[in-house]
Structures are given as C-alpha cells and as structure tokens.
Design a protein around this motif. Sequence first.
Motif, PDB file in Angstrom:
ATOM      1  N   PRO A   6      18.985  12.582 -14.822  1.00 50.77           N
ATOM      2  CA  PRO A   6      17.943  14.083 -14.952  1.00 50.77           C
ATOM      3  C   PRO A   6      19.018  14.860 -15.322  1.00 50.77           C
ATOM      4  N   HIS A   7      18.577  16.095 -16.034  1.00 54.78           N
ATOM      5  CA  HIS A   7      19.294  17.118 -16.355  1.00 54.78           C
ATOM      6  C   HIS A   7      19.926  18.030 -15.248  1.00 54.78           C
ATOM      7  N   THR A   8      20.936  18.437 -15.468  1.00 59.11           N
ATOM      8  CA  THR A   8      21.727  19.215 -14.555  1.00 59.11           C
ATOM      9  C   THR A   8      21.554  20.654 -14.634  1.00 59.11           C
ATOM     10  N   PRO A   9      21.341  21.486 -13.360  1.00 58.02           N
ATOM     11  CA  PRO A   9      20.912  22.848 -13.732  1.00 58.02           C
ATOM     12  C   PRO A   9      21.603  23.794 -14.637  1.00 58.02           C
ATOM     13  N   GLY A  25       0.867  -1.134   0.018  1.00 61.89           N
ATOM     14  CA  GLY A  25      -0.049  -0.064  -0.126  1.00 61.89           C
ATOM     15  C   GLY A  25       0.935   1.211   0.097  1.00 61.89           C
ATOM     16  N   ASP A  26       2.055   1.175  -0.162  1.00 65.36           N
ATOM     17  CA  ASP A  26       3.204   2.298  -0.312  1.00 65.36           C
ATOM     18  C   ASP A  26       3.257   2.798  -1.712  1.00 65.36           C
ATOM     19  N   LYS A  27       2.267   3.379  -2.349  1.00 64.36           N
ATOM     20  CA  LYS A  27       2.231   4.248  -3.690  1.00 64.36           C
ATOM     21  C   LYS A  27       3.410   5.200  -3.869  1.00 64.36           C
ATOM     22  N   ILE A  28       3.607   5.876  -2.709  1.00 65.11           N
ATOM     23  CA  ILE A  28       4.651   6.879  -2.589  1.00 65.11           C
ATOM     24  C   ILE A  28       5.961   6.296  -2.712  1.00 65.11           C
ATOM     25  N   VAL A  29       6.239   5.045  -2.357  1.00 69.11           N
ATOM     26  CA  VAL A  29       7.438   4.364  -2.202  1.00 69.11           C
ATOM     27  C   VAL A  29       7.644   3.934  -3.786  1.00 69.11           C
ATOM     28  N   ALA A  30       6.565   3.413  -4.174  1.00 71.09           N
ATOM     29  CA  ALA A  30       6.641   2.837  -5.472  1.00 71.09           C
ATOM     30  C   ALA A  30       6.940   3.981  -6.602  1.00 71.09           C
ATOM     31  N   ILE A  31       6.480   5.206  -6.593  1.00 74.31           N
ATOM     32  CA  ILE A  31       6.642   6.371  -7.266  1.00 74.31           C
ATOM     33  C   ILE A  31       8.183   6.732  -7.292  1.00 74.31           C
ATOM     34  N   LYS A  32       8.469   6.916  -5.793  1.00 74.12           N
ATOM     35  CA  LYS A  32      10.049   7.254  -5.449  1.00 74.12           C
ATOM     36  C   LYS A  32      10.971   6.212  -6.109  1.00 74.12           C
ATOM     37  N   LEU A  33      10.625   4.776  -6.178  1.00 78.14           N
ATOM     38  CA  LEU A  33      11.538   3.766  -6.781  1.00 78.14           C
ATOM     39  C   LEU A  33      11.508   4.070  -8.365  1.00 78.14           C
ATOM     40  N   LEU A  34      10.596   4.340  -8.861  1.00 76.50           N
ATOM     41  CA  LEU A  34      10.389   4.708 -10.464  1.00 76.50           C
ATOM     42  C   LEU A  34      11.260   5.811 -10.734  1.00 76.50           C
ATOM     43  N   ARG A  35      11.024   6.991  -9.907  1.00 77.15           N
ATOM     44  CA  ARG A  35      11.867   8.150 -10.154  1.00 77.15           C
ATOM     45  C   ARG A  35      13.150   7.989 -10.063  1.00 77.15           C
ATOM     46  N   THR A  40      14.724   5.950 -12.974  1.00 79.09           N
ATOM     47  CA  THR A  40      14.784   6.416 -14.357  1.00 79.09           C
ATOM     48  C   THR A  40      15.086   7.756 -14.461  1.00 79.09           C
ATOM     49  N   GLY A  41      14.648   8.765 -13.511  1.00 78.02           N
ATOM     50  CA  GLY A  41      14.956  10.102 -13.621  1.00 78.02           C
ATOM     51  C   GLY A  41      13.863  10.728 -14.055  1.00 78.02           C
ATOM     52  N   ILE A  42      12.740  10.158 -14.353  1.00 80.86           N
ATOM     53  CA  ILE A  42      11.525  10.882 -14.714  1.00 80.86           C
ATOM     54  C   ILE A  42      11.070  11.887 -13.935  1.00 80.86           C
ATOM     55  N   GLY A  43       9.768  12.555 -14.081  1.00 79.15           N
ATOM     56  CA  GLY A  43       9.537  13.691 -13.438  1.00 79.15           C
ATOM     57  C   GLY A  43       8.497  12.966 -12.386  1.00 79.15           C
ATOM     58  N   LEU A  44       7.871  13.686 -11.458  1.00 78.70           N
ATOM     59  CA  LEU A  44       7.009  13.406 -10.322  1.00 78.70           C
ATOM     60  C   LEU A  44       5.707  12.713 -10.905  1.00 78.70           C
ATOM     61  N   LYS A  45       4.968  13.749 -11.779  1.00 77.37           N
ATOM     62  CA  LYS A  45       3.940  13.617 -12.394  1.00 77.37           C
ATOM     63  C   LYS A  45       3.923  12.446 -13.292  1.00 77.37           C
ATOM     64  N   ASP A  46       4.969  12.376 -14.218  1.00 80.37           N
ATOM     65  CA  ASP A  46       4.943  11.257 -14.989  1.00 80.37           C
ATOM     66  C   ASP A  46       5.117   9.815 -14.396  1.00 80.37           C
ATOM     67  N   ALA A  47       5.892   9.826 -13.153  1.00 82.15           N
ATOM     68  CA  ALA A  47       5.980   8.452 -12.513  1.00 82.15           C
ATOM     69  C   ALA A  47       4.765   8.259 -11.682  1.00 82.15           C
ATOM     70  N   LYS A  48       4.058   9.080 -11.148  1.00 80.17           N
ATOM     71  CA  LYS A  48       3.060   8.817 -10.677  1.00 80.17           C
ATOM     72  C   LYS A  48       1.922   8.240 -11.607  1.00 80.17           C
ATOM     73  N   ASP A  49       1.581   8.891 -12.677  1.00 79.31           N
ATOM     74  CA  ASP A  49       0.802   8.356 -13.872  1.00 79.31           C
ATOM     75  C   ASP A  49       1.093   7.200 -14.169  1.00 79.31           C
ATOM     76  N   ARG A  50       2.241   6.891 -14.505  1.00 78.67           N
ATOM     77  CA  ARG A  50       2.884   5.449 -14.701  1.00 78.67           C
ATOM     78  C   ARG A  50       2.610   4.272 -13.646  1.00 78.67           C
TER      79      ARG A  50
END
Length: 161
Positions: free
Chosen positions: A109-112, A70-80, A83-93
């Motif tokens: 991820p891109h550097t500043p 039931g840890d959706k937040i941890v799953a999103i964090k693992l994916l991010r 892969t380095g993708i953004g928060l919204k994209d990871a959440k949607d996936r």
Amino acid sequence: MSAPIPAHIASLWRNNDKIAAIKRLREETGMGLAEAKHALESQLDGGDGHEPPREGAALRTAIETALARGDKIVAIKLLRDATGIGLKDAKDRIESGDPQQWLVEAHLPHTPSHPAPAPVGTAAWMAPGHEPGRVQSSGAWTAVFVVVLALVLAGWYFWRA
C-alpha cells in the motif's frame, strides 16, 4: 485446543463481541486468557498469528475456508492483507465469487509520505494531500476584504470631517 468452538461462542466472536466470547470460552473450558484468545483467533479467524497467505493457492484456500464458515469479513481481510487493495475493491472481488478475482498481484500500500496519484478526471476531494475541513484559498477574498475595509475607513474619516 483441538475441539471445535461452540456455536454460541463463535456467534459472539463473529459479531465482534470478542471480549464476551473469550470470557464465555474461559468459563466453559477453564482456559487461560491467552489460550482462549489464541483458540478463538486460530479457529474462527482462520489464522494462527502468522503472516497471511500471499500466494495463489494458499490465499485461495484461506478465502474459500473463510467463506465456507460464513466469514465474509475474514475473507475480505485476507484478500486486503495479501494484496494491499482497498476495502471496496476487496469486498467486490470476494462477492463476485470468482476465485480468479482473488489472485491479484500483491503490492504494497502507498505510504502517507508518497500518496498515490489521483486518476485523471477525479474530483478534487480525491486528490492526494487533500485534507477534509481545510479550506485552501487563493487569498483573493482577503484582498477584497482589505480594500473594502480601507474604503469604509476612508469614508468614515471624510464623513466625520
């Protein structure tokens, strides 16, 4: 610690009250600070302090394990992290429920110092290098102000004379 974390402590941890969860676990088990923190992280965050899985099957297993808890937040964090993708994209996936969406080619991820180019047709506020609150002016208003000020001063000088 091989014994499972009690549900009331796990609830504190998952609600981001990590200090209270560590304190309660220490009180109930007599563990040390570092030991309690490590036990909570390893059992509830699905990690052991090592690099997150970045390859197909390991990443998929880690995400499925987190979702089963039931840890959706941890799953999103693992994916991010993998892969380095953004928060919204990871959440949607993650919310799509399709494991094929989780197997994205990893990239850094891109550097500043080298921002990603904005896609064609995006708003100005999405452009690389945009700083919120900073007004970028062409200087035309400054020129208009100087001309008006000069006219007012000239009018005042001739009016007074």
